[in-house]
Structures are given as C-alpha cells and as structure tokens.
Scaffold this active site. Sequence first.
Site, PDB file in Angstrom:
ATOM      1  N   CYS A 111       0.930  -1.205  -0.114  1.00 54.64           N
ATOM      2  CA  CYS A 111      -0.097  -0.136   0.092  1.00 54.64           C
ATOM      3  C   CYS A 111       0.932   1.201  -0.035  1.00 54.64           C
ATOM      4  O   CYS A 111       1.936   1.240   0.695  1.00 54.64           O
ATOM      5  CB  CYS A 111      -1.019   0.016   1.257  1.00 54.64           C
ATOM      6  SG  CYS A 111      -1.889   1.326   1.362  1.00 54.64           S
ATOM      7  N   HIS A 154      -9.005  -4.098  -1.498  1.00 58.29           N
ATOM      8  CA  HIS A 154      -8.087  -3.403  -0.932  1.00 58.29           C
ATOM      9  C   HIS A 154      -8.673  -2.174  -0.768  1.00 58.29           C
ATOM     10  O   HIS A 154      -8.590  -1.272   0.343  1.00 58.29           O
ATOM     11  CB  HIS A 154      -6.635  -3.524  -1.482  1.00 58.29           C
ATOM     12  CG  HIS A 154      -5.667  -2.752  -0.953  1.00 58.29           C
ATOM     13  ND1 HIS A 154      -4.454  -3.245  -0.189  1.00 58.29           N
ATOM     14  CD2 HIS A 154      -5.456  -1.384  -0.772  1.00 58.29           C
ATOM     15  CE1 HIS A 154      -3.881  -2.267   0.187  1.00 58.29           C
ATOM     16  NE2 HIS A 154      -4.296  -1.203  -0.112  1.00 58.29           N
ATOM     17  N   GLU A 155      -9.027  -1.412  -2.077  1.00 58.79           N
ATOM     18  CA  GLU A 155      -9.441  -0.173  -2.062  1.00 58.79           C
ATOM     19  C   GLU A 155     -10.684   0.050  -1.559  1.00 58.79           C
ATOM     20  O   GLU A 155     -10.983   1.155  -0.650  1.00 58.79           O
ATOM     21  CB  GLU A 155      -9.423   0.214  -3.532  1.00 58.79           C
ATOM     22  CG  GLU A 155      -8.186   0.148  -4.257  1.00 58.79           C
ATOM     23  CD  GLU A 155      -6.966   0.978  -3.433  1.00 58.79           C
ATOM     24  OE1 GLU A 155      -7.200   1.877  -2.859  1.00 58.79           O
ATOM     25  OE2 GLU A 155      -5.633   0.547  -3.766  1.00 58.79           O
ATOM     26  N   HIS A 158     -10.181   0.766   1.945  1.00 62.34           N
ATOM     27  CA  HIS A 158      -9.673   2.310   2.436  1.00 62.34           C
ATOM     28  C   HIS A 158     -10.866   3.014   2.487  1.00 62.34           C
ATOM     29  O   HIS A 158     -11.001   3.964   3.429  1.00 62.34           O
ATOM     30  CB  HIS A 158      -9.035   2.653   0.973  1.00 62.34           C
ATOM     31  CG  HIS A 158      -7.391   2.509   1.336  1.00 62.34           C
ATOM     32  ND1 HIS A 158      -6.660   2.641   2.299  1.00 62.34           N
ATOM     33  CD2 HIS A 158      -6.502   1.746   0.159  1.00 62.34           C
ATOM     34  CE1 HIS A 158      -5.423   2.465   1.812  1.00 62.34           C
ATOM     35  NE2 HIS A 158      -5.401   1.899   0.852  1.00 62.34           N
TER      36      HIS A 158
HETATM   37 CO    CO Z   1      -3.669   0.982  -0.154  1.00 64.24          CO
END
Ligand code: CO
Length: 183
Positions: A111, A154-155, A158
């Site tokens: 990341c 993953h995003e 976030h």
């Molecule tokens: Co990231």
Amino acid sequence: MRLPKLEILDEKNNILHKKSEEVTFPLSDETKKKIQDMQDYLRISQDEKLCDKYNLRAGMGLAFVQTGELKRIFVIVHEEEENKFKNYVLINPQIKSVSEEMIYVSEGEGCLSVNREVEGIVPRHARITLETYDLEGNKKTIRAREELAVAFQHELDHLNGILFVDKIDPKDPYKNKDKMREI
Ligand code: CO
C-alpha cells in the site's frame, strides 16, 4: 507524462482510519483533476524507468482518503497484459456479490500509505461484482477476478477506513493459509 503533485498520506495519519463519504454528481473540476493525477501517478509508478527517476514505489491503486479527502472514490491502473494498462475509476462503489472461494497474494499486499515491510497475508474473495458510478454519474456493474479482485477489495477497505495491515494478526500472520488459494 509529468509526475503530478500528489501528497500521499502515511498510515500514521488518522484520517486513513476514517470512513469516506458518498460523492454527489456532477463531480467538481478539482475532483476530476485529482482522479486524473492519481491515474498518472500510478501509471508512472508502474514504469520501471520513471519509477526510478522519481524515486517512487510501484502502486496499483489509490483511494481519495490517501490524499486526505474522505470521498468514496478510488482509482486502479491494472497492467492486463505486458504493457497494456487499463484504468478503473470507481465512485460510490457497492459490493453486489462475492465468490465463496478465497485467495491471497503470496508475496503479501502493499500500500502506498504503508511504508514498511509487513509480514502476512490477507484473505480476499477470488471474484467480486460491484455496482459503481462512472465519472458522469452513470451506474454500472464491474466484475473482477484474481489480482484485480484483490485490488478492488483493498481499495474498498480504504473507503471504510481499513488498511490491509489491520487484517493481519501479527501473532498469526499466515492464518487460514491452507483454506485459500495462493495467487
Ligand atoms: Co492501499
């Protein structure tokens, strides 16, 4: 392509643990500009020569929160085949369905906000279907599998204030490895 000015926040910044908010349309010019900057930054970071020249780490995705704005937008630049890149911009994305099959990236995830080595793996769905909006505010459906599916998840994390490191138990960083497929 010139390297855009983009400040990417480190995990120490608490905003990365906050939930982002839905975006309304039409997008402002600043928001559109930032989306373009994020795409350019990621594309440059994936170019071996330019990556060296600007001293960057290669990245596949960036969420708005990583630049300090709590907006539910993320950008992914995916190298589909050698030297063939595809850009994705997801706005207010929502998960429609996921596969039962779970996978993990063997070398671990990375990341641009986590500037340290992290040991461990993150369980992800092998396939995912999302409903999202494009730059003009049109609703559309996107499906992803394998590496791209991992990037989407993953995003998405976030946008909910979660970093991949939050999903790794330091006492058992390879938990459930045998129940998942390695990619
Ligand atoms: Co990231």
